[in-house]
Motif scaffolding. Structure first.
Motif, PDB file in Angstrom:
ATOM      1  N   HIS A 119     -79.521  10.051 -30.003  1.00  0.00           N
ATOM      2  CA  HIS A 119     -78.309   9.600 -29.318  1.00  0.00           C
ATOM      3  C   HIS A 119     -77.047   9.790 -30.144  1.00  0.00           C
ATOM      4  O   HIS A 119     -75.951   9.560 -29.642  1.00  0.00           O
ATOM      5  CB  HIS A 119     -78.446   8.118 -28.934  1.00  0.00           C
ATOM      6  CG  HIS A 119     -79.498   7.877 -27.905  1.00  0.00           C
ATOM      7  ND1 HIS A 119     -80.228   6.706 -27.813  1.00  0.00           N
ATOM      8  CD2 HIS A 119     -79.957   8.675 -26.891  1.00  0.00           C
ATOM      9  CE1 HIS A 119     -81.088   6.791 -26.817  1.00  0.00           C
ATOM     10  NE2 HIS A 119     -80.934   7.974 -26.247  1.00  0.00           N
ATOM     11  N   ARG A 120     -77.185  10.202 -31.381  1.00  0.00           N
ATOM     12  CA  ARG A 120     -76.008  10.391 -32.224  1.00  0.00           C
ATOM     13  C   ARG A 120     -75.247  11.627 -31.751  1.00  0.00           C
ATOM     14  O   ARG A 120     -75.810  12.693 -31.559  1.00  0.00           O
ATOM     15  CB  ARG A 120     -76.428  10.542 -33.691  1.00  0.00           C
ATOM     16  CG  ARG A 120     -77.071   9.275 -34.241  1.00  0.00           C
ATOM     17  CD  ARG A 120     -77.731   9.480 -35.589  1.00  0.00           C
ATOM     18  NE  ARG A 120     -78.570   8.331 -35.920  1.00  0.00           N
ATOM     19  CZ  ARG A 120     -79.455   8.316 -36.911  1.00  0.00           C
ATOM     20  NH1 ARG A 120     -79.618   9.404 -37.657  1.00  0.00           N
ATOM     21  NH2 ARG A 120     -80.181   7.230 -37.138  1.00  0.00           N
ATOM     22  N   GLY A 121     -73.963  11.455 -31.550  1.00  0.00           N
ATOM     23  CA  GLY A 121     -73.140  12.536 -31.032  1.00  0.00           C
ATOM     24  C   GLY A 121     -73.151  12.638 -29.524  1.00  0.00           C
ATOM     25  O   GLY A 121     -72.521  13.535 -28.958  1.00  0.00           O
ATOM     26  N   THR A 122     -73.837  11.682 -28.851  1.00  0.00           N
ATOM     27  CA  THR A 122     -73.895  11.701 -27.385  1.00  0.00           C
ATOM     28  C   THR A 122     -73.332  10.425 -26.762  1.00  0.00           C
ATOM     29  O   THR A 122     -73.271  10.323 -25.541  1.00  0.00           O
ATOM     30  CB  THR A 122     -75.347  11.869 -26.887  1.00  0.00           C
ATOM     31  OG1 THR A 122     -76.080  10.656 -27.136  1.00  0.00           O
ATOM     32  CG2 THR A 122     -76.041  13.026 -27.577  1.00  0.00           C
ATOM     33  N   GLU A 155     -65.505   3.995 -38.216  1.00  0.00           N
ATOM     34  CA  GLU A 155     -65.851   5.335 -38.686  1.00  0.00           C
ATOM     35  C   GLU A 155     -67.217   5.751 -38.137  1.00  0.00           C
ATOM     36  O   GLU A 155     -67.399   6.895 -37.690  1.00  0.00           O
ATOM     37  CB  GLU A 155     -65.868   5.368 -40.213  1.00  0.00           C
ATOM     38  CG  GLU A 155     -64.498   5.286 -40.863  1.00  0.00           C
ATOM     39  CD  GLU A 155     -63.725   6.600 -40.788  1.00  0.00           C
ATOM     40  OE1 GLU A 155     -64.278   7.604 -40.281  1.00  0.00           O
ATOM     41  OE2 GLU A 155     -62.563   6.619 -41.226  1.00  0.00           O
ATOM     42  N   ALA A 156     -68.172   4.812 -38.167  1.00  0.00           N
ATOM     43  CA  ALA A 156     -69.501   5.109 -37.644  1.00  0.00           C
ATOM     44  C   ALA A 156     -69.434   5.412 -36.152  1.00  0.00           C
ATOM     45  O   ALA A 156     -70.083   6.346 -35.661  1.00  0.00           O
ATOM     46  CB  ALA A 156     -70.439   3.936 -37.910  1.00  0.00           C
ATOM     47  N   ALA A 157     -68.654   4.627 -35.419  1.00  0.00           N
ATOM     48  CA  ALA A 157     -68.526   4.830 -33.978  1.00  0.00           C
ATOM     49  C   ALA A 157     -67.953   6.213 -33.671  1.00  0.00           C
ATOM     50  O   ALA A 157     -68.428   6.905 -32.761  1.00  0.00           O
ATOM     51  CB  ALA A 157     -67.645   3.748 -33.365  1.00  0.00           C
ATOM     52  N   LEU A 158     -66.944   6.612 -34.414  1.00  0.00           N
ATOM     53  CA  LEU A 158     -66.333   7.917 -34.190  1.00  0.00           C
ATOM     54  C   LEU A 158     -67.356   9.030 -34.386  1.00  0.00           C
ATOM     55  O   LEU A 158     -67.379  10.014 -33.635  1.00  0.00           O
ATOM     56  CB  LEU A 158     -65.140   8.100 -35.127  1.00  0.00           C
ATOM     57  CG  LEU A 158     -64.256   9.315 -34.893  1.00  0.00           C
ATOM     58  CD1 LEU A 158     -63.643   9.298 -33.495  1.00  0.00           C
ATOM     59  CD2 LEU A 158     -63.147   9.388 -35.946  1.00  0.00           C
ATOM     60  N   VAL A 196     -58.706  15.470 -34.003  1.00  0.00           N
ATOM     61  CA  VAL A 196     -59.953  14.711 -34.081  1.00  0.00           C
ATOM     62  C   VAL A 196     -60.032  13.676 -32.965  1.00  0.00           C
ATOM     63  O   VAL A 196     -61.070  13.511 -32.315  1.00  0.00           O
ATOM     64  CB  VAL A 196     -60.080  14.010 -35.452  1.00  0.00           C
ATOM     65  CG1 VAL A 196     -61.265  13.052 -35.477  1.00  0.00           C
ATOM     66  CG2 VAL A 196     -60.193  15.042 -36.560  1.00  0.00           C
ATOM     67  N   ALA A 197     -58.932  12.970 -32.737  1.00  0.00           N
ATOM     68  CA  ALA A 197     -58.939  11.900 -31.744  1.00  0.00           C
ATOM     69  C   ALA A 197     -57.528  11.593 -31.274  1.00  0.00           C
ATOM     70  O   ALA A 197     -56.545  11.888 -31.963  1.00  0.00           O
ATOM     71  CB  ALA A 197     -59.580  10.637 -32.318  1.00  0.00           C
ATOM     72  N   ALA A 215     -57.338   1.868 -28.419  1.00  0.00           N
ATOM     73  CA  ALA A 215     -58.402   2.768 -27.943  1.00  0.00           C
ATOM     74  C   ALA A 215     -58.309   4.090 -28.688  1.00  0.00           C
ATOM     75  O   ALA A 215     -57.220   4.585 -28.977  1.00  0.00           O
ATOM     76  CB  ALA A 215     -58.309   2.981 -26.442  1.00  0.00           C
ATOM     77  N   VAL A 216     -59.456   4.655 -28.972  1.00  0.00           N
ATOM     78  CA  VAL A 216     -59.541   5.942 -29.657  1.00  0.00           C
ATOM     79  C   VAL A 216     -60.463   6.853 -28.846  1.00  0.00           C
ATOM     80  O   VAL A 216     -61.635   6.513 -28.614  1.00  0.00           O
ATOM     81  CB  VAL A 216     -60.081   5.774 -31.083  1.00  0.00           C
ATOM     82  CG1 VAL A 216     -60.340   7.146 -31.725  1.00  0.00           C
ATOM     83  CG2 VAL A 216     -59.123   4.965 -31.934  1.00  0.00           C
ATOM     84  N   ARG A 217     -59.911   7.966 -28.377  1.00  0.00           N
ATOM     85  CA  ARG A 217     -60.696   8.929 -27.603  1.00  0.00           C
ATOM     86  C   ARG A 217     -60.954  10.160 -28.458  1.00  0.00           C
ATOM     87  O   ARG A 217     -60.026  10.801 -28.955  1.00  0.00           O
ATOM     88  CB  ARG A 217     -59.946   9.318 -26.323  1.00  0.00           C
ATOM     89  CG  ARG A 217     -60.702  10.264 -25.410  1.00  0.00           C
ATOM     90  CD  ARG A 217     -59.881  10.628 -24.186  1.00  0.00           C
ATOM     91  NE  ARG A 217     -60.620  11.486 -23.269  1.00  0.00           N
ATOM     92  CZ  ARG A 217     -60.707  12.825 -23.394  1.00  0.00           C
ATOM     93  NH1 ARG A 217     -60.073  13.432 -24.397  1.00  0.00           N
ATOM     94  NH2 ARG A 217     -61.391  13.519 -22.515  1.00  0.00           N
TER      95      ARG A 217
END
Length: 219
Positions: A119-122, A155-158, A196-197, A215-217
């Motif tokens: 699920h990482r990156g998805t 950072e992990a979430a991004l 990046v975002a 919010a960060v997209r």
């Protein structure tokens, strides 16, 4: 009609970026409000990870999910017979409406470690509601989110997000330590390179100590 609350806006932005079947994360489960919202949003084909360091919060979340699932798990149906005998009712199960939820007794800064590798990156949405767990009373208020671990979690979430995925962060400048944490989250978001975002701020300007939303997209 006034503006949406910051909590409602956070849910709206998350839902707009996480269609049914998505993988999503509640980084601060608390009483389970956002966890349940995400489970409903992504549906039975999706997956929700919910983090909290307090067992009491995870139990409250578990109870909320069970109650919601029970409320939509069946429907009384049956035939009332015409010959005076007792009518028979059978439970007619419905398809589950909630996503499976994994409750994790861990700090959200560990999400990169604990979210399954596939699920990482998805991940399509990660929701943060910072501060403390109100239902825990005075003791809960002493256990607030900390700037250092919050930034590590962001950072992990991004890193976990898919391109086009979103992180929503509700910050609380009004409690002790909350102003410093809010400023740090805002500074972190503003410092992200544009390729990046994209970062956004939703705030009620006449209420400087009220909660607000960042919010960060991910690009």
């Amino acid at each position: 009609m006034g503006f949406l609350s910051v909590l409602t806006m956070a849910q709206r932005w998350a839902s707009e970026h996480a269609p049914p079947g998505s993988v999503v994360v509640d980084a601060t489960a608390g009483g389970g409000v956002d966890t349940l919202f995400l489970a409903r949003t992504v549906g039975p084909r999706g997956r929700v990870y919910a983090f909290d360091v307090q067992r009491e919060a995870l139990e409250a979340t578990r109870s909320r999910l069970r109650e919601a699932a029970a409320g939509g798990s069946g429907n009384a149906a049956g035939g009332g017979q015409q010959d005076g005998r007792k009518a028979e009712f059978r439970s007619k199960p419905r398809r589950p409406s909630l996503a499976p939820v994994e409750l994790l007794h861990a700090g959200h800064e560990r999400m990169a470690e604990l979210v399954a590798p596939e699920h990482r990156g998805t991940v399509r949405a990660v929701m943060f509601n910072l501060g403390y767990f109100p239902a825990a009373g005075d003791e809960g208020r002493k256990l607030i989110t900390q700037t250092e671990t919050t930034l590590a979690a962001l950072e992990a979430a991004l890193g976990l997000l898919a391109p086009g995925g979103i992180t929503t962060i509700v910050v609380y400048p009004g409690h002790e330590g909350g102003g410093e944490e809010a400023a740090a989250v805002e500074a972190w978001s503003a410092s992200l390179p544009g390729d990046v975002a994209q970062a956004a701020l939703y705030r009620f300007l006449q209420k400087p100590s009220a909660p607000y939303l960042i919010a960060v997209r991910k690009r």
